[in-house]
Scaffold this motif. Sequence first.
Motif, PDB file in Angstrom:
ATOM      1  N   LEU A   1      11.798   7.287   7.277  1.00 38.61           N
ATOM      2  CA  LEU A   1      10.972   6.789   8.382  1.00 38.61           C
ATOM      3  C   LEU A   1      11.629   5.593   9.059  1.00 38.61           C
ATOM      4  O   LEU A   1      11.517   5.415  10.273  1.00 38.61           O
ATOM      5  CB  LEU A   1       9.592   6.374   7.866  1.00 38.61           C
ATOM      6  CG  LEU A   1       8.568   7.455   7.601  1.00 38.61           C
ATOM      7  CD1 LEU A   1       7.309   6.843   6.998  1.00 38.61           C
ATOM      8  CD2 LEU A   1       8.214   8.197   8.884  1.00 38.61           C
ATOM      9  N   VAL A   2      12.299   4.785   8.255  1.00 37.45           N
ATOM     10  CA  VAL A   2      12.920   3.564   8.774  1.00 37.45           C
ATOM     11  C   VAL A   2      14.081   3.890   9.717  1.00 37.45           C
ATOM     12  O   VAL A   2      14.211   3.290  10.794  1.00 37.45           O
ATOM     13  CB  VAL A   2      13.402   2.690   7.594  1.00 37.45           C
ATOM     14  CG1 VAL A   2      14.308   1.564   8.089  1.00 37.45           C
ATOM     15  CG2 VAL A   2      12.209   2.133   6.825  1.00 37.45           C
TER      16      VAL A   2
ATOM     17  N   CYS B   1      13.643   4.417  13.652  1.00 41.06           N
ATOM     18  CA  CYS B   1      12.236   4.229  14.041  1.00 41.06           C
ATOM     19  C   CYS B   1      12.088   3.494  15.372  1.00 41.06           C
ATOM     20  O   CYS B   1      11.099   3.689  16.080  1.00 41.06           O
ATOM     21  CB  CYS B   1      11.457   3.515  12.940  1.00 41.06           C
ATOM     22  SG  CYS B   1      11.940   1.789  12.682  1.00 41.06           S
TER      23      CYS B   1
ATOM     24  N   ASP C   1      11.923   6.214  17.975  1.00 38.87           N
ATOM     25  CA  ASP C   1      11.164   7.417  17.621  1.00 38.87           C
ATOM     26  C   ASP C   1       9.696   7.036  17.507  1.00 38.87           C
ATOM     27  O   ASP C   1       9.293   6.349  16.570  1.00 38.87           O
ATOM     28  CB  ASP C   1      11.681   7.993  16.303  1.00 38.87           C
ATOM     29  CG  ASP C   1      11.059   9.335  15.948  1.00 38.87           C
ATOM     30  OD1 ASP C   1       9.811   9.452  16.015  1.00 38.87           O
ATOM     31  OD2 ASP C   1      11.810  10.261  15.572  1.00 38.87           O
ATOM     32  N   ARG C   2       8.904   7.462  18.487  1.00 38.24           N
ATOM     33  CA  ARG C   2       7.508   7.046  18.550  1.00 38.24           C
ATOM     34  C   ARG C   2       6.728   7.452  17.303  1.00 38.24           C
ATOM     35  O   ARG C   2       5.931   6.678  16.771  1.00 38.24           O
ATOM     36  CB  ARG C   2       6.843   7.639  19.798  1.00 38.24           C
ATOM     37  CG  ARG C   2       5.406   7.158  20.015  1.00 38.24           C
ATOM     38  CD  ARG C   2       4.795   7.843  21.222  1.00 38.24           C
ATOM     39  NE  ARG C   2       5.522   7.526  22.442  1.00 38.24           N
ATOM     40  CZ  ARG C   2       5.254   6.459  23.191  1.00 38.24           C
ATOM     41  NH1 ARG C   2       4.286   5.642  22.856  1.00 38.24           N
ATOM     42  NH2 ARG C   2       5.951   6.236  24.301  1.00 38.24           N
ATOM     43  N   TRP C   3       6.977   8.678  16.795  1.00 35.85           N
ATOM     44  CA  TRP C   3       6.235   9.143  15.618  1.00 35.85           C
ATOM     45  C   TRP C   3       6.574   8.299  14.388  1.00 35.85           C
ATOM     46  O   TRP C   3       5.674   7.875  13.647  1.00 35.85           O
ATOM     47  CB  TRP C   3       6.549  10.610  15.328  1.00 35.85           C
ATOM     48  CG  TRP C   3       5.867  11.096  14.079  1.00 35.85           C
ATOM     49  CD1 TRP C   3       4.580  11.509  13.940  1.00 35.85           C
ATOM     50  CD2 TRP C   3       6.449  11.183  12.770  1.00 35.85           C
ATOM     51  NE1 TRP C   3       4.302  11.852  12.630  1.00 35.85           N
ATOM     52  CE2 TRP C   3       5.448  11.663  11.894  1.00 35.85           C
ATOM     53  CE3 TRP C   3       7.719  10.915  12.261  1.00 35.85           C
ATOM     54  CZ2 TRP C   3       5.670  11.871  10.535  1.00 35.85           C
ATOM     55  CZ3 TRP C   3       7.963  11.111  10.908  1.00 35.85           C
ATOM     56  CH2 TRP C   3       6.940  11.594  10.070  1.00 35.85           C
ATOM     57  N   LYS C   4       7.852   8.028  14.175  1.00 37.90           N
ATOM     58  CA  LYS C   4       8.251   7.215  13.024  1.00 37.90           C
ATOM     59  C   LYS C   4       7.670   5.809  13.119  1.00 37.90           C
ATOM     60  O   LYS C   4       7.153   5.264  12.135  1.00 37.90           O
ATOM     61  CB  LYS C   4       9.787   7.131  12.933  1.00 37.90           C
ATOM     62  CG  LYS C   4      10.460   8.399  12.456  1.00 37.90           C
ATOM     63  CD  LYS C   4      11.956   8.172  12.285  1.00 37.90           C
ATOM     64  CE  LYS C   4      12.642   9.403  11.716  1.00 37.90           C
ATOM     65  NZ  LYS C   4      14.083   9.184  11.489  1.00 37.90           N
ATOM     66  N   LEU C   5       7.752   5.239  14.325  1.00 38.54           N
ATOM     67  CA  LEU C   5       7.254   3.872  14.492  1.00 38.54           C
ATOM     68  C   LEU C   5       5.747   3.809  14.279  1.00 38.54           C
ATOM     69  O   LEU C   5       5.233   2.868  13.656  1.00 38.54           O
ATOM     70  CB  LEU C   5       7.623   3.355  15.885  1.00 38.54           C
ATOM     71  CG  LEU C   5       7.577   1.835  16.065  1.00 38.54           C
ATOM     72  CD1 LEU C   5       8.591   1.156  15.154  1.00 38.54           C
ATOM     73  CD2 LEU C   5       7.851   1.458  17.508  1.00 38.54           C
TER      74      LEU C   5
ATOM     75  N   THR D   1       3.958   5.829  12.388  1.00 35.35           N
ATOM     76  CA  THR D   1       3.696   5.989  10.959  1.00 35.35           C
ATOM     77  C   THR D   1       3.979   4.698  10.208  1.00 35.35           C
ATOM     78  O   THR D   1       3.209   4.292   9.326  1.00 35.35           O
ATOM     79  CB  THR D   1       4.539   7.136  10.379  1.00 35.35           C
ATOM     80  OG1 THR D   1       4.298   8.328  11.123  1.00 35.35           O
ATOM     81  CG2 THR D   1       4.194   7.381   8.919  1.00 35.35           C
ATOM     82  N   CYS D   2       5.069   4.032  10.545  1.00 34.54           N
ATOM     83  CA  CYS D   2       5.373   2.735   9.921  1.00 34.54           C
ATOM     84  C   CYS D   2       4.261   1.732  10.191  1.00 34.54           C
ATOM     85  O   CYS D   2       3.868   0.971   9.296  1.00 34.54           O
ATOM     86  CB  CYS D   2       6.703   2.195  10.449  1.00 34.54           C
ATOM     87  SG  CYS D   2       8.168   3.085   9.858  1.00 34.54           S
TER      88      CYS D   2
ATOM     89  N   ASP E   1      16.176  -1.098  14.582  1.00 35.62           N
ATOM     90  CA  ASP E   1      15.131  -0.742  13.613  1.00 35.62           C
ATOM     91  C   ASP E   1      14.608  -1.990  12.911  1.00 35.62           C
ATOM     92  O   ASP E   1      13.394  -2.144  12.712  1.00 35.62           O
ATOM     93  CB  ASP E   1      15.676   0.231  12.565  1.00 35.62           C
ATOM     94  CG  ASP E   1      16.039   1.583  13.151  1.00 35.62           C
ATOM     95  OD1 ASP E   1      15.534   1.908  14.244  1.00 35.62           O
ATOM     96  OD2 ASP E   1      16.820   2.318  12.509  1.00 35.62           O
TER      97      ASP E   1
ATOM     98  N   LEU F   1      10.678  -3.216  13.157  1.00 32.37           N
ATOM     99  CA  LEU F   1       9.850  -3.314  11.953  1.00 32.37           C
ATOM    100  C   LEU F   1       9.381  -4.740  11.727  1.00 32.37           C
ATOM    101  O   LEU F   1       8.245  -4.973  11.307  1.00 32.37           O
ATOM    102  CB  LEU F   1      10.637  -2.813  10.742  1.00 32.37           C
ATOM    103  CG  LEU F   1      10.855  -1.294  10.710  1.00 32.37           C
ATOM    104  CD1 LEU F   1      11.964  -0.930   9.744  1.00 32.37           C
ATOM    105  CD2 LEU F   1       9.561  -0.576  10.348  1.00 32.37           C
TER     106      LEU F   1
END
Length: 231
Positions: free
Chosen positions: A174-175, A178, A181-185, A187-188, A212, A216
């Motif tokens: 996921l990291v 991210c 990537d809208r989906w990864k971000l 989810t984080c 990243d 985060l």
Amino acid sequence: AKTAPPAIQRTEVFNAHPPELRYQAKRDARTLALSGAAARVAAGDWSEGIEDQSDPRSARSARVLARLIEDWRALLAPHGAIEIAIELPIAFFRDPEAIAALCRRLPDHPSFAGLIIEINAAAAVRELGLVRALAKQLRFRNIAISLKDVGDEWLPLSKVHDFPFVELKIDRRLVAGCAHDRWKLTTCRHIIDFADGMGARTVAEGVEDRDDFIALRELGVAHHAAEDGRA
């Protein structure tokens, strides 16, 4: 006909060489100061799938823990008091003797703030009752449990009201990428918000990209973990 040589047991290999631990450095996301180190045994899984009555699992765990504490003392001099963690499989917790050995071998030192045990999040969700009960029991012995490789597992974990875990480590899958990537971000963000609400901290595993890292950090991740190195 030639006689086949006797099979070499994994236990014999483990006994012949001291356990090699690989460490993942953990740094504060704001100050970049070293805040901890997480260990895992380099040569395979030492506590699961090995059956040898001459060398019980608790004896093998004792050697790993002795090496872990030795490394902690070595890290104490150059870095001061830092948090130390070790990755263990679920099977470890099915052996009462191994758990008792772990508790007995914790150092009696004013700079030792306790031990963190890291457990794979997917495995923990499959045996959530066992892991929750142990987390509650062990925290009175100065041992906390961290869940690593957290991805979609945050959803079933969100249904746990008496959340006994000290830390969630966001899966490196996921990291990576991210920031773009809208989906990864998203989810984080869910994992970080969930951990904050439960009073747990978050660690981003395997941060390698500056974008990243910044993304985060802006979401509020508390720590990031670098790639593994040798002790």
